[in-house]
Design a protein around this motif. Structure first.
Motif, PDB file in Angstrom:
ATOM      1  N   ARG A 441      -8.498  -6.478   4.622  1.00 45.97           N
ATOM      2  CA  ARG A 441      -7.741  -6.227   4.446  1.00 45.97           C
ATOM      3  C   ARG A 441      -6.675  -7.621   4.795  1.00 45.97           C
ATOM      4  N   ALA A 442      -5.761  -8.454   3.911  1.00 45.91           N
ATOM      5  CA  ALA A 442      -5.463  -9.086   3.702  1.00 45.91           C
ATOM      6  C   ALA A 442      -4.552  -9.468   4.270  1.00 45.91           C
ATOM      7  N   THR A 443      -4.227 -11.122   5.311  1.00 47.27           N
ATOM      8  CA  THR A 443      -3.330 -11.529   5.772  1.00 47.27           C
ATOM      9  C   THR A 443      -2.246 -12.161   4.775  1.00 47.27           C
ATOM     10  N   MET A 444      -0.458 -11.508   4.431  1.00 44.39           N
ATOM     11  CA  MET A 444      -0.085 -11.924   3.236  1.00 44.39           C
ATOM     12  C   MET A 444      -0.398 -13.783   3.241  1.00 44.39           C
ATOM     13  N   ALA A 445       0.923 -13.604   4.834  1.00 49.49           N
ATOM     14  CA  ALA A 445       1.464 -14.982   4.925  1.00 49.49           C
ATOM     15  C   ALA A 445       0.119 -16.294   5.233  1.00 49.49           C
ATOM     16  N   GLU A 446      -0.970 -15.833   5.209  1.00 53.74           N
ATOM     17  CA  GLU A 446      -2.362 -16.571   5.106  1.00 53.74           C
ATOM     18  C   GLU A 446      -2.591 -16.823   4.001  1.00 53.74           C
ATOM     19  N   LYS A 469       9.349 -16.872   2.115  1.00 50.21           N
ATOM     20  CA  LYS A 469      10.259 -15.846   3.010  1.00 50.21           C
ATOM     21  C   LYS A 469       8.875 -14.476   3.274  1.00 50.21           C
ATOM     22  N   PHE A 470       8.012 -14.715   3.806  1.00 51.24           N
ATOM     23  CA  PHE A 470       7.420 -13.650   4.300  1.00 51.24           C
ATOM     24  C   PHE A 470       7.152 -13.442   5.915  1.00 51.24           C
ATOM     25  N   ASP A 471       7.004 -12.512   6.173  1.00 46.63           N
ATOM     26  CA  ASP A 471       6.457 -11.785   7.385  1.00 46.63           C
ATOM     27  C   ASP A 471       4.710 -12.475   8.129  1.00 46.63           C
ATOM     28  N   ALA A 472       5.057 -13.121   9.079  1.00 46.26           N
ATOM     29  CA  ALA A 472       3.444 -14.005   9.291  1.00 46.26           C
ATOM     30  C   ALA A 472       2.678 -12.540  10.209  1.00 46.26           C
ATOM     31  N   GLU A 473       2.943 -11.156  10.492  1.00 49.41           N
ATOM     32  CA  GLU A 473       2.119 -10.198   9.849  1.00 49.41           C
ATOM     33  C   GLU A 473       2.092  -9.247   8.934  1.00 49.41           C
ATOM     34  N   LEU A 474       2.526  -9.554   7.953  1.00 48.77           N
ATOM     35  CA  LEU A 474       2.262  -8.233   6.963  1.00 48.77           C
ATOM     36  C   LEU A 474       1.283  -8.729   6.141  1.00 48.77           C
ATOM     37  N   ASP A 475       0.073  -7.197   5.873  1.00 47.28           N
ATOM     38  CA  ASP A 475      -1.070  -7.635   5.532  1.00 47.28           C
ATOM     39  C   ASP A 475      -0.906  -6.195   4.329  1.00 47.28           C
ATOM     40  N   ARG A 509       7.627  -9.145   1.210  1.00 42.43           N
ATOM     41  CA  ARG A 509       7.503  -7.922   1.950  1.00 42.43           C
ATOM     42  C   ARG A 509       7.439  -6.405   1.731  1.00 42.43           C
ATOM     43  N   ARG A 510       7.768  -5.935   2.670  1.00 44.69           N
ATOM     44  CA  ARG A 510       6.905  -3.782   3.080  1.00 44.69           C
ATOM     45  C   ARG A 510       8.482  -3.769   1.469  1.00 44.69           C
ATOM     46  N   SER A 511       7.907  -2.827   1.046  1.00 44.33           N
ATOM     47  CA  SER A 511       8.653  -2.454   0.148  1.00 44.33           C
ATOM     48  C   SER A 511       7.978  -0.798  -0.107  1.00 44.33           C
ATOM     49  N   ARG A 512       9.006   0.055  -1.254  1.00 43.17           N
ATOM     50  CA  ARG A 512       8.444   1.068  -1.621  1.00 43.17           C
ATOM     51  C   ARG A 512       8.445   0.859  -3.543  1.00 43.17           C
ATOM     52  N   ARG A 513       7.783   1.559  -4.039  1.00 41.08           N
ATOM     53  CA  ARG A 513       7.295   2.309  -5.965  1.00 41.08           C
ATOM     54  C   ARG A 513       8.893   2.499  -5.866  1.00 41.08           C
ATOM     55  N   TRP A 514       8.174   1.203  -6.930  1.00 38.79           N
ATOM     56  CA  TRP A 514      10.393   1.712  -7.605  1.00 38.79           C
ATOM     57  C   TRP A 514       9.919   3.252  -8.183  1.00 38.79           C
ATOM     58  N   ASN A 515       9.141   3.265  -8.772  1.00 39.47           N
ATOM     59  CA  ASN A 515       9.661   4.778 -10.069  1.00 39.47           C
ATOM     60  C   ASN A 515       8.906   5.811  -8.924  1.00 39.47           C
ATOM     61  N   GLU A 516       8.150   5.888  -7.486  1.00 41.94           N
ATOM     62  CA  GLU A 516       7.909   6.912  -6.828  1.00 41.94           C
ATOM     63  C   GLU A 516       8.282   5.705  -5.316  1.00 41.94           C
ATOM     64  N   GLU A 520       4.672   3.235   0.180  1.00 42.75           N
ATOM     65  CA  GLU A 520       5.197   2.571   0.019  1.00 42.75           C
ATOM     66  C   GLU A 520       4.469   1.181   0.148  1.00 42.75           C
ATOM     67  N   GLY A 521       4.602   0.019   0.155  1.00 42.21           N
ATOM     68  CA  GLY A 521       3.198  -1.337  -0.319  1.00 42.21           C
ATOM     69  C   GLY A 521       4.290  -2.196  -0.029  1.00 42.21           C
ATOM     70  N   VAL A 522       3.007  -3.981  -0.503  1.00 43.49           N
ATOM     71  CA  VAL A 522       4.095  -4.642  -0.874  1.00 43.49           C
ATOM     72  C   VAL A 522       4.570  -5.690  -1.437  1.00 43.49           C
ATOM     73  N   ARG A 523       5.204  -5.980  -1.479  1.00 46.68           N
ATOM     74  CA  ARG A 523       5.884  -6.345  -3.030  1.00 46.68           C
ATOM     75  C   ARG A 523       6.196  -8.553  -2.879  1.00 46.68           C
ATOM     76  N   ILE A 524       5.652  -8.690  -3.977  1.00 47.24           N
ATOM     77  CA  ILE A 524       5.424 -10.195  -3.661  1.00 47.24           C
ATOM     78  C   ILE A 524       6.411 -10.901  -5.395  1.00 47.24           C
ATOM     79  N   THR A 525       7.220 -11.451  -4.662  1.00 40.97           N
ATOM     80  CA  THR A 525       8.713 -11.968  -5.464  1.00 40.97           C
ATOM     81  C   THR A 525       8.087 -13.483  -5.716  1.00 40.97           C
ATOM     82  N   VAL A 526       7.553 -14.028  -6.955  1.00 44.47           N
ATOM     83  CA  VAL A 526       7.330 -15.622  -7.501  1.00 44.47           C
ATOM     84  C   VAL A 526       9.020 -16.047  -8.289  1.00 44.47           C
TER      85      VAL A 526
END
Ligand SMILES: Nc1ncnc2c1ncn2[C@@H]1O[C@H](COP(=O)(O)OP(=O)(O)OP(=O)(O)O)[C@@H](O)[C@H]1O
Ligand SMILES: [Mg+2]
Length: 617
Positions: A441-446, A469-475, A509-516, A520-526
């Motif tokens: 389990r990895a912390t996204m912010a870190e 833009k990301f939550d400190a808690e998101l992992d 951020r937390r998100s849902r799969r586009w086609n399903e 649930e999961g994590v969406r990263i945008t660059v």
């Protein structure tokens, strides 16, 4: 032809009949004249004898007998003045001489009978009657022409019957000849024509053998010959099909050239390499199809083969192609194609597209170099760590040294801060190299912060404005090193796309799969405001070794990233717009990593992907 023969035969028969009949007619006429002469003479002699014996009544008897003779129409005896004394027929007008008959009297030769023709196609003879050289009168005998004509008619009929029989016999003979010669010849002729007009049409063969003679043998021989030609053609077709399928399916480019370096034939792969339709090659020269520089080199190889009649092997040709001017490499071998042992007719060229191979070799070399650099960096970081720890401890002691005050304390604090930064950098460098091979389990912010701080200097140098833009808690449960590698690739690409500065946004951020939506999961945008990509580039970005960066890019970054995302059962989504007049350009990469992925057992693969980390970073 045979009908002509029959006609000729009929005409010959007709001519023969006409000649025969005319000859017969003149002969009948001549015979009639002779007979008539003899009859007149015989009647004159009988009359002269009767008169010599003083029995004039016998003269009348002789005239009557002569009148009864076949072929005699009229017999009469006149006195020397021409007055009729006796006549065989009692017609009144026949009791005197015709003027034409009377005209014969003065002309009469006393020694022999006179035969003459007169009005109405009549023929008559006259002879003088003498007793002891006294002219006592004339004996006249007129022939019955109907009798003569009947004879002639008989001959004519005979000739006609003969002619008809002859012509019929000839026709029959011709018919037999037609059966025996002409029909088989016509069949052979038809067969030959059919063979010439459409050699593949087999419906006319074998030809029927209608006769059992030399012509029948000839048809049989012809049938055998056609069958053997067909067999040979089938063999040839098989060979050609074999060659055609080899030419079409061989995974190498094949082209054949004549002595003027014109294309004779190419296969699909070669056409694919030149980008020109297969049929448009034929008859064209190399410079008309491929860029001049390459055409020159290729032509040289082809000419060399024609000149030396020996193969040329593994010539490397390089060029650039496409709108993106991407480099390519061909490996070319050329060899002579002989149709006769003493003549090189064409030159065959085998072209191997070695572009990918060359690029992968190049990429491998660079990757190796970068991996070595990474290892070096890690070992340096490791070596720096020990003295750094000592310096950190010393600075701590210095700061707590009671005599230190004022600006000296401030400097010590600053030095401690900078040393801490150095320690962080060495830690990060080491972390890249020694990343975990097990999912955790990895912390996204870190994770994102550590990356961004690594590129902090470059972002500033390029005047790129960063928004996070990301939550400190998101992992996320993942192979942290690999996810970091993916984000690093995206960040480097974004920076490469903004050489003159721009804006960079990194979100998680937390998100849902586009086609399903249930997943649930994590969406990263660059997202960047860089040069963007057109549709053609976008289509190929996940291909290995696809790069638009010439020497600086290997084209492996996104390919590796894609593999890692797939491994995490994730999804990637790209939106991009290339720079066009009046419109802003940029690219947005969105990656979705699902929660609760089953990543156990994939750890070993993670080490494999790790080698590209330095390349991407
Ligand atoms: N953010 C972006 N903006 C514009 N083009 C991009 C962006 N990201 C990727 N590309 C295009 O996609 C290509 C492939 O990218 P990829 O990361 O796979 O290889 P690379 O960056 O060329 O080389 P490297 O292996 O060093 O990463 C790039 O060459 C570039 O043309
Ligand atoms: Mg890249």
């Amino acid at each position: 032809m045979l009908a002509g023969l029959v006609l000729l035969e009929a005409l010959s028969i007709l001519l023969f009949a006409v000649l025969l009949i005319s000859r017969q007619a003149s002969e009948v006429h001549e015979r009639a004249r002779l007979r008539l002469g003899h009859q007149a003479t015989s009647m004159a002699l009988q009359a002269s004898e009767a008169l010599r014996q003083q029995r004039p009544g016998w003269v009348g008897l002789s005239v009557t007998m002569m009148g009864e003779t076949p072929g005699v129409r009229l017999a009469k005896v006149t006195d020397p003045a021409g007055n009729v004394l006796f006549a065989s027929a009692g017609e009144p007008d026949e009791m005197r001489l015709d003027p034409a008959e009377r005209a014969q009297i003065p002309l009469k030769n006393p020694k022999e009978p006179t035969v003459f023709d007169f009005a109405g196609n009549r023929m008559e003879s006259v002879d003088a009657i003498y007793t002891h050289s006294d002219l006592r009168g004339y004996a006249w005998v007129e022939t019955d022409r109907a009798w003569d004509y009947e004879q002639l008619n008989t001959i004519e009929r005979g000739t006609e019957i003969f002619g008809v029989i002859w012509v019929l016999a000839s026709a029959l003979l011709v018919l037999l000849m037609a059966r025996a010669i002409s029909r088989p010849l016509a069949i052979l002729h038809r067969g030959t024509r059919a063979l010439m007009l459409s050699p593949d049409n087999e419906s006319s063969f074998p030809l029927p053998v209608t006769v059992h003679n030399e012509f029948g043998d000839l048809i049989e021989a012809f049938n055998r010959m056609v069958a053997s030609i067909k067999e040979q053609r089938a063999g040839l077709n098989n060979t050609l099909s074999l060659l055609d399928s080899m030419l079409a399916n061989a995974p190498i480019g094949l082209a054949f050239f004549d002595r003027n370096c014109r294309f004779v034939r190419v296969n699909d792969v070669f056409a694919g390499m030149t980008g020109v339709p297969i049929n448009s090659h034929l008859g064209r020269t190399l410079p008309e199809v491929v860029p001049a520089a390459v055409a020159g080199q290729l032509e040289e190889s082809v000419q060399r083969v024609f000149a030396t009649e020996a193969p040329v092997r593994d010539v490397e040709l390089n060029g650039k192609r496409g709108r993106l001017n991407l480099p390519w490499t061909w490996l070319v071998s050329a060899y002579p194609v002989r149709t006769r042992p003493d003549e090189v007719r064409w030159t065959g060229v085998i072209v191997l597209d070695a572009t990918e191979r060359k690029r992968s070799e190049e990429a491998l070399r660079r990757t190796e170099k970068l991996a070595a650099t990474g290892r070096l960096a890690a070992s340096i970081a490791h070596e720096i760590n020990n003295p750094l720890e000592a310096v950190t401890n010393l600075l701590f002691l210095l700061k707590n040294y009671c005599q230190l005050e004022g600006s000296a304390l401030e400097y010590a604090t600053l030095a401690e801060l900078e040393v801490k930064r150095i320690a962080e950098i060495t830690q990060q460098t080491l972390r890249f190299y020694r990343q975990s091979t097990l999912p955790a389990r990895a912390t996204m912010a870190e994770l994102l912060d550590s990356l961004l701080s690594l590129y902090h200097v470059r972002l500033n140098a390029l005047a790129i404005q960063l928004t996070k833009k990301f939550d400190a808690e998101l992992d996320l449960y993942c192979f942290a090193g690999e996810v970091r590698q993916v984000i690093a690739n995206l960040l480097v690409n974004a920076m490469d796309a903004m050489p003159g500065g721009g804006r960079l946004q990194v979100r998680a951020r937390r998100s849902r799969r586009w086609n399903e939506p249930g997943t649930e999961g994590v969406r990263i945008t660059v997202a960047d405001t860089g040069l963007g990509m057109d549709a053609e580039v976008q289509e190929r970005i996940f291909e290995a070794f696809f790069t638009t960066k010439d020497v600086t890019g290997t084209g492996l970054g996104l390919w590796v990233s894609h593999e890692i995302i797939l491994k995490h059962h994730g999804l990637v989504h790209v939106r991009s717009r290339a720079a066009e007049s009046g419109k802003s350009s940029g690219t947005v990469f969105q990656i979705f990593f699902p929660d609760n992925q089953d990543l156990a057992g994939q750890g070993t693969q993670a080490t494999g992907a790790r080698t590209t980390v330095p390349a991407a970073v």
